[in-house]
Design a protein around this motif. Structure first.
Motif, PDB file in Angstrom:
ATOM      1  N   ARG A   1       4.220   9.923  12.812  1.00  0.00           N
ATOM      2  CA  ARG A   1       5.012   9.069  12.328  1.00  0.00           C
ATOM      3  C   ARG A   1       4.993   7.671  11.159  1.00  0.00           C
ATOM      4  O   ARG A   1       5.692   8.034  10.041  1.00  0.00           O
ATOM      5  CB  ARG A   1       5.275   7.993  13.602  1.00  0.00           C
ATOM      6  CG  ARG A   1       6.193   6.748  13.475  1.00  0.00           C
ATOM      7  CD  ARG A   1       5.842   5.936  14.969  1.00  0.00           C
ATOM      8  NE  ARG A   1       4.385   5.130  14.818  1.00  0.00           N
ATOM      9  CZ  ARG A   1       4.286   4.331  14.337  1.00  0.00           C
ATOM     10  NH1 ARG A   1       5.018   3.450  13.076  1.00  0.00           N
ATOM     11  NH2 ARG A   1       3.445   3.653  14.259  1.00  0.00           N
TER      12      ARG A   1
ATOM     13  N   HIS B   1       7.496   7.264   8.177  1.00  0.00           N
ATOM     14  CA  HIS B   1       8.150   7.155   7.363  1.00  0.00           C
ATOM     15  C   HIS B   1       7.453   6.205   5.568  1.00  0.00           C
ATOM     16  O   HIS B   1       8.369   5.869   5.163  1.00  0.00           O
ATOM     17  CB  HIS B   1       6.526   5.253   7.890  1.00  0.00           C
ATOM     18  CG  HIS B   1       5.949   3.796   7.615  1.00  0.00           C
ATOM     19  ND1 HIS B   1       7.257   3.042   7.006  1.00  0.00           N
ATOM     20  CD2 HIS B   1       5.429   3.614   6.242  1.00  0.00           C
ATOM     21  CE1 HIS B   1       7.284   2.043   6.219  1.00  0.00           C
ATOM     22  NE2 HIS B   1       6.101   1.869   5.691  1.00  0.00           N
ATOM     23  N   HIS B   2       6.485   6.957   5.327  1.00  0.00           N
ATOM     24  CA  HIS B   2       6.142   6.853   3.482  1.00  0.00           C
ATOM     25  C   HIS B   2       6.951   8.176   3.281  1.00  0.00           C
ATOM     26  O   HIS B   2       7.635   7.563   2.010  1.00  0.00           O
ATOM     27  CB  HIS B   2       5.075   8.178   3.687  1.00  0.00           C
ATOM     28  CG  HIS B   2       3.526   6.557   3.561  1.00  0.00           C
ATOM     29  ND1 HIS B   2       3.449   5.777   4.951  1.00  0.00           N
ATOM     30  CD2 HIS B   2       2.780   6.168   2.506  1.00  0.00           C
ATOM     31  CE1 HIS B   2       2.166   5.308   4.307  1.00  0.00           C
ATOM     32  NE2 HIS B   2       1.932   5.263   3.270  1.00  0.00           N
TER      33      HIS B   2
ATOM     34  N   ASP C   1      10.524   8.235   3.859  1.00  0.00           N
ATOM     35  CA  ASP C   1      11.591   7.110   3.710  1.00  0.00           C
ATOM     36  C   ASP C   1      11.417   6.435   3.149  1.00  0.00           C
ATOM     37  O   ASP C   1      12.036   6.185   2.244  1.00  0.00           O
ATOM     38  CB  ASP C   1      11.654   6.652   5.049  1.00  0.00           C
ATOM     39  CG  ASP C   1      12.249   8.152   6.494  1.00  0.00           C
ATOM     40  OD1 ASP C   1      13.098   9.073   5.926  1.00  0.00           O
ATOM     41  OD2 ASP C   1      12.382   7.426   7.793  1.00  0.00           O
ATOM     42  N   PHE C   2       9.969   5.695   2.467  1.00  0.00           N
ATOM     43  CA  PHE C   2      10.318   4.394   1.845  1.00  0.00           C
ATOM     44  C   PHE C   2      10.277   4.504   0.374  1.00  0.00           C
ATOM     45  O   PHE C   2      11.051   4.247  -0.060  1.00  0.00           O
ATOM     46  CB  PHE C   2       8.824   3.889   2.491  1.00  0.00           C
ATOM     47  CG  PHE C   2       7.985   3.440   1.527  1.00  0.00           C
ATOM     48  CD1 PHE C   2       8.699   1.522   2.776  1.00  0.00           C
ATOM     49  CD2 PHE C   2       7.728   2.366   0.277  1.00  0.00           C
ATOM     50  CE1 PHE C   2       8.248   0.035   1.783  1.00  0.00           C
ATOM     51  CE2 PHE C   2       7.517   1.398  -0.084  1.00  0.00           C
ATOM     52  CZ  PHE C   2       7.533   0.214   0.095  1.00  0.00           C
TER      53      PHE C   2
END
Length: 227
Positions: free
Chosen positions: A199, A203-204, A206-207
């Motif tokens: 997860r 996140h990294h 997508d960011f």
């Protein structure tokens, strides 16, 4: 005469001891005698096997880089920019790269030598020694080249300096998370954080993609036409 197997065992012990001590105290703060003592070896063997402290330091770095095959080195080559499917391949390649790099630097586990190796490489990256700069650059080159190739395809409008800055920013996010894991766990009040590494990795990804401005990474749902 020392049997070859015993000599190799001594050499390995010296290297592992060197990694632990150099990580803890740095090159200047570490002495040959303490390395040899921890390895249960005669300090004269440092000169015999490595031609002194500088040679031992370089061989310790080489041993770190050879301990595991980097998952980044196993990534599939990207097609040339502008060729059919290049952008789609670069998007997947970028995601695979972040996932591979993140997994690699978070995979130390409970092995103290692996943890020390990560600290030593981090120390070297912050202040590269002249004698080891070429070795460090050789190790890092595949990472830089692969990420830059992805960025060139995904953002062909960026010039060389902008690509470099974008790459440093993306790498920095991952490295900062790894280097700050202790304080992050303290803030969260959870010594086991993160239990779900996938997860965090997503996140990294997508960011970074949002920061890059890659719209196809986040397809919008189709709106139904008004009746």
């Amino acid at each position: 005469m020392t049997p070859p197997a015993l000599a190799q065992d001594t050499r390995t012990r010296l290297l592992e001891s060197a990694i632990l001590h150099f990580a803890a105290k740095g090159f200047d703060g570490t002495g040959i005698r303490e390395i040899a003592k921890s390895a249960n070896a005669n300090s004269a063997l440092v000169a015999y096997h490595f031609c002194g402290k500088e040679g031992l330091y370089l061989e310790a770095l080489k041993a770190i880089f050879a301990r595991k095959v980097s998952p980044v080195a196993l990534l599939k080559d990207l097609p040339p920019a502008g060729s059919p499917g290049a952008r789609k391949a670069a998007l997947k390649g970028f995601q695979d790269y972040i996932r591979a790099f993140f997994t690699e630097i978070m995979s130390c586990g409970s092995d103290p030598v692996d943890e020390a190796a990560m600290i030593l490489v981090g120390r070297e990256m912050q202040a590269p020694r002249t004698a080891s700069s070429a070795l460090l650059m050789e190790h890092l080159k595949p990472y830089v080249v692969y990420l830059t190739n992805c960025l060139q395809i995904l953002r062909p409008d960026l010039n060389e300096d902008e690509l470099f800055t974008m790459g440093v920013s993306i790498q920095g996010l991952v490295i900062h998370f790894r280097n700050s894991i202790g304080i992050i766990r303290l803030i969260r009040g959870n010594p086991a954080y993160p239990e779900d590494l996938d997860r965090i990795i997503q996140h990294h990804i997508d960011f970074s993609l949002r920061g890059l401005g890659v719209p196809e990474a986040f397809p919008q749902p189709r709106t139904q036409p008004c009746s």
